[in-house]
Structures are given as structure tokens and as C-alpha cells.
Design a protein around this motif. Sequence first.
Motif, PDB file in Angstrom:
ATOM      1  N   SER A   1      12.757  38.206  34.185  1.00 34.59           N
ATOM      2  CA  SER A   1      14.017  37.220  34.166  1.00 34.59           C
ATOM      3  C   SER A   1      13.930  36.662  35.682  1.00 34.59           C
ATOM      4  O   SER A   1      14.342  35.469  35.964  1.00 34.59           O
ATOM      5  CB  SER A   1      15.464  38.013  33.879  1.00 34.59           C
TER       6      SER A   1
ATOM      7  N   ASN B   1      12.750  34.774  14.190  1.00 29.68           N
ATOM      8  CA  ASN B   1      13.746  33.926  14.441  1.00 29.68           C
ATOM      9  C   ASN B   1      13.120  32.983  15.518  1.00 29.68           C
ATOM     10  O   ASN B   1      13.434  31.977  15.529  1.00 29.68           O
ATOM     11  CB  ASN B   1      15.123  34.381  14.874  1.00 29.68           C
ATOM     12  N   LEU B   2      12.399  33.600  16.497  1.00 29.74           N
ATOM     13  CA  LEU B   2      11.862  32.716  17.655  1.00 29.74           C
ATOM     14  C   LEU B   2      11.002  31.665  17.107  1.00 29.74           C
ATOM     15  O   LEU B   2      10.881  30.820  17.655  1.00 29.74           O
ATOM     16  CB  LEU B   2      11.059  33.815  18.731  1.00 29.74           C
TER      17      LEU B   2
ATOM     18  N   CYS C   1       7.733  34.268  24.791  1.00 25.60           N
ATOM     19  CA  CYS C   1       8.761  35.164  24.609  1.00 25.60           C
ATOM     20  C   CYS C   1       8.042  36.579  24.643  1.00 25.60           C
ATOM     21  O   CYS C   1       6.961  36.731  24.086  1.00 25.60           O
ATOM     22  CB  CYS C   1       9.189  35.248  23.223  1.00 25.60           C
TER      23      CYS C   1
ATOM     24  N   GLN D   1      16.305  43.880  18.885  1.00 28.60           N
ATOM     25  CA  GLN D   1      17.763  43.432  18.417  1.00 28.60           C
ATOM     26  C   GLN D   1      18.032  44.218  16.975  1.00 28.60           C
ATOM     27  O   GLN D   1      19.159  44.007  16.688  1.00 28.60           O
ATOM     28  CB  GLN D   1      17.889  42.120  18.416  1.00 28.60           C
TER      29      GLN D   1
ATOM     30  N   ASP E   1      12.446  43.615  32.273  1.00 31.17           N
ATOM     31  CA  ASP E   1      13.197  42.689  31.723  1.00 31.17           C
ATOM     32  C   ASP E   1      13.696  41.955  33.012  1.00 31.17           C
ATOM     33  O   ASP E   1      13.852  40.470  33.156  1.00 31.17           O
ATOM     34  CB  ASP E   1      14.614  43.163  31.079  1.00 31.17           C
TER      35      ASP E   1
ATOM     36  N   ILE F   1       3.875  34.604  22.340  1.00 31.73           N
ATOM     37  CA  ILE F   1       4.522  35.884  22.151  1.00 31.73           C
ATOM     38  C   ILE F   1       3.695  37.033  22.727  1.00 31.73           C
ATOM     39  O   ILE F   1       2.426  37.119  22.479  1.00 31.73           O
ATOM     40  CB  ILE F   1       4.650  36.504  20.522  1.00 31.73           C
TER      41      ILE F   1
ATOM     42  N   ARG G   1      17.258  43.233  14.100  1.00 35.07           N
ATOM     43  CA  ARG G   1      17.677  42.060  13.087  1.00 35.07           C
ATOM     44  C   ARG G   1      17.493  42.456  11.816  1.00 35.07           C
ATOM     45  O   ARG G   1      18.198  41.698  10.754  1.00 35.07           O
ATOM     46  CB  ARG G   1      17.005  40.949  13.442  1.00 35.07           C
TER      47      ARG G   1
ATOM     48  N   THR H   1      11.018  34.066  28.383  1.00 36.21           N
ATOM     49  CA  THR H   1      12.178  34.982  28.390  1.00 36.21           C
ATOM     50  C   THR H   1      11.722  36.508  27.652  1.00 36.21           C
ATOM     51  O   THR H   1      10.936  36.523  26.888  1.00 36.21           O
ATOM     52  CB  THR H   1      13.031  34.190  27.443  1.00 36.21           C
TER      53      THR H   1
ATOM     54  N   LEU I   1       8.251  40.222  24.078  1.00 29.60           N
ATOM     55  CA  LEU I   1       8.917  41.463  23.409  1.00 29.60           C
ATOM     56  C   LEU I   1       9.084  42.681  24.005  1.00 29.60           C
ATOM     57  O   LEU I   1       7.983  43.303  24.253  1.00 29.60           O
ATOM     58  CB  LEU I   1       8.362  41.640  21.968  1.00 29.60           C
TER      59      LEU I   1
ATOM     60  N   VAL J   1      12.678  39.435  25.469  1.00 27.35           N
ATOM     61  CA  VAL J   1      13.430  39.605  24.194  1.00 27.35           C
ATOM     62  C   VAL J   1      13.393  40.923  23.829  1.00 27.35           C
ATOM     63  O   VAL J   1      12.677  41.442  23.282  1.00 27.35           O
ATOM     64  CB  VAL J   1      12.808  38.698  23.159  1.00 27.35           C
TER      65      VAL J   1
ATOM     66  N   SER K   1      11.192  39.459  14.927  1.00 25.87           N
ATOM     67  CA  SER K   1      11.462  38.202  16.022  1.00 25.87           C
ATOM     68  C   SER K   1      11.010  36.984  15.414  1.00 25.87           C
ATOM     69  O   SER K   1      10.993  36.188  16.315  1.00 25.87           O
ATOM     70  CB  SER K   1      10.736  38.838  17.269  1.00 25.87           C
TER      71      SER K   1
END
Length: 406
Positions: free
Chosen positions: A72, A111-112, A57, A91, A68, A10, A93, A86, A59, A88, A109
Motif C-alpha cells: 500500500s 469479482n476482480l 491485485c 474476504q 499489506d 494477479i 466471499r 492493490t 492476494l 486484496v 476473488s
Amino acid sequence: MRGGSSVLGIVLAGGAGKRLMPLTADRAKPAVTFGGTYRLVDFVLSNLVNGDILRICVLTQYKSHSLDRHVSTTWRMSSLLGNYVTPVPAQQRLGPRWYLGSADAILQSLNLVHDEQPQYVAVFGADHVYRMDPRQMLEQHVESGAGVTVAGIRVPRAEARQFGVITPARDGTLVERFLEKPQDPPGLPGAPHQVYASMGNYVFTTKALVDALRQDAEDEDSAHDMGGSILPMLTERGLAQVYDFDGNHVPGETARDHGYWRDVGTLDAYYEAHMDLISDQPVFNLDNRCWPIYTHPGQLPPAKFCAGGIAGESVVSPGCVIRGQVTRSVLSPGVTVEEGAVVQGSVLHDNVRVGRGAVVRGAVLDKNVDVPPGATIGVNPERDAELYTVSRAGVIALGKGQYVPE
């Protein structure tokens, strides 16, 4: 020990980088150009990937479009093997709020982590210049059974207020105290004028990380920060250990650049780190092919020197056209220095143009700056201070596309 699927990376890349203004006026700090062709985020990602941590990931939050897009389009791993880097974005959440701090960023985050189910989580910062093999830090962490291992580097005690400071116990590895940016920290045993500064790189056992984040989230008085909240919590529980960065050895390193690490959070530090690149025996050697720093410089022709153009002790990127004189400088792709122009001790980002007879000294010019023919930067201090950003040490900085009067 190989990272493999047992480790999730991360990268904390949501920092605003206010001290690097105007370079961060239009982008997140990890997206700032460094060393000609790289972005700051490329250094941490290269270290993780070279160290076999291949699921990462990033962040993001603050003005993240440039970051980003770079991640990407540049960092494409093998989907066949399940590897990825990726971005992230934030969001919301856990409700209608952005990240409250670096710990809250990971909490939002989780969930990752739940998706990957790693044994360990490597949480690294995104805006430092260095080489490091994270496998060696991971190996120490696994053998110790610690909840968290934090990478530490010796710095002068006078600089301690810029960092989290680690006080090791007598065994040299257990963290006895962790102080975030203290005004008057204790020196190290046998080296009273030095402290262990946190590099912002942590390896967690997953359960210890998740438990600490959830407990921190319930504390309304917490700063929800990794260095200010999570590390002190785990230190009090006796679960934190320090990893001495000086013991980390990277293939292809030289005695001169071993242990190099720079926090480039200010204009002066950013400028000085560039000056570390340019000598014949550089303090930080970009040309280490055993541990490369990866990026994507674009499809550009080789640099061209014509009309008597010359460059000495400089880094010159593809697509540059040099007709004037360049010394002790770092030029990003697409820079043009016209005939009679002089560039000295400067850092020029993508597509900067220095017109005929112009002079640029001791300056950092962000991308697309056009210096008109005969204009000067770094010659008249009083005029520069009126027109541009000037650091404490006198480095002149111009933002992206900033106007330069004739």
C-alpha cells in the motif's frame, strides 16, 4: 505486444512460508526482506510493472499486515491512468472459509476479474527472485491460442520433487503432462538429467481460467491448487503450453545473470541466493538500471564507515554504521556493526546491532536482533543448535528481535 488494459495481473501472496521459519513467524513469506532493501514481493511486482502490466491485485492471507502495508505504501501507481497495485485480503466471499488453495484464492476473488473484464489474466507467484519480461510470454500465449501458458525453467531432475514438472510434447510447447512435485519424473528428450520445472507463473485466457476454476470448485476431492489441480485439468484438455524461460531476455541483463531464477523457500536457498549478490560479477545483478527492482527503502542517510570500519564483497544499505569488519555479507538499512566486531558470510536485516567484539558467521538475523558485546553466533555449533534455528546446511537463523545471550 503491450499489456495495457487487456491484461490483469494477479499475484498469489498468501503463502505461509513455513520452511523459512523463523523469518516467517511474524509475516507472510512475500514480505520477507531480501537483498538488503527489498521484500520478496518486489521482484514479481517489478517484473509485471516493467512489462507494462499496470493493474495488479495482490492476494494475501497469512499474517499479511506487513505485506499489506508495504504494498500500500510503496506500490502507488498513476490513478489518473487507471493503474494500480492493490493488496486484496481474504474476504470469505463464498462463505465462512479462508482460501483452500491457490486456485480457490482466485475463485473467491473473481469479482476482480469481472470488474476489469481483461482478455488475459497473468497469475504470478510472489516469492521468487528473478527478472522476467512478461510481455514475451504473453506474446507467445496470444499467438498460440492456448488456454494457459506456464513458464518453465530447466532444473536438475534430482530437484524435481520441489516443483511442478512439465513434460512437453514433441512440438516442444504443448504440455503433454503436468506433475505436481513428482518423486520420479521423466527427464527431457536429449537431456535425461533435467526437467522443466514450473516457475509458478501463468498466463490465462480469461474464459479458460474462469471455466476451469468453476469446474474445480465442484470437485470435492480437489486440492484447489493451481499447480495440483488447474494445470493438470487444462493439460488433459490440450489447452496448456509451456514458455521456455531461457528464451526470455531482459534489457540490461548480463550473460552471467541471464535466466536467473531462485525459489527461496528454504533457509538454505534464501541464504545462497544472497551469496549470489555479493561478488564483483554477481550471479544476480541488482544494479540493472534498464530493468530496475523497485522498492521504498525509507528516508535514511548514506551508509557510514568509521573507526576503522571496513566491508568487502558486501551489500551495505543506507543508514548502516560500520565500525568493525564485514565480509561477504548483506546488510539491510540501519544495521550497526561496532568496533572490533566481525560479520562474515551473513545476512542482517533492518536495525540489527552487532556489539563491540562480537562475531557473527554464516547467519541470518531478522530485524531488531541485538548481539551483545563479545557474543558469538556461528562459532560454537553445539551451542548454536541449542539456542537458534540451524538449517540442514548449517545456516543459523534468528527471528525478529530474538534474544542473544552474552
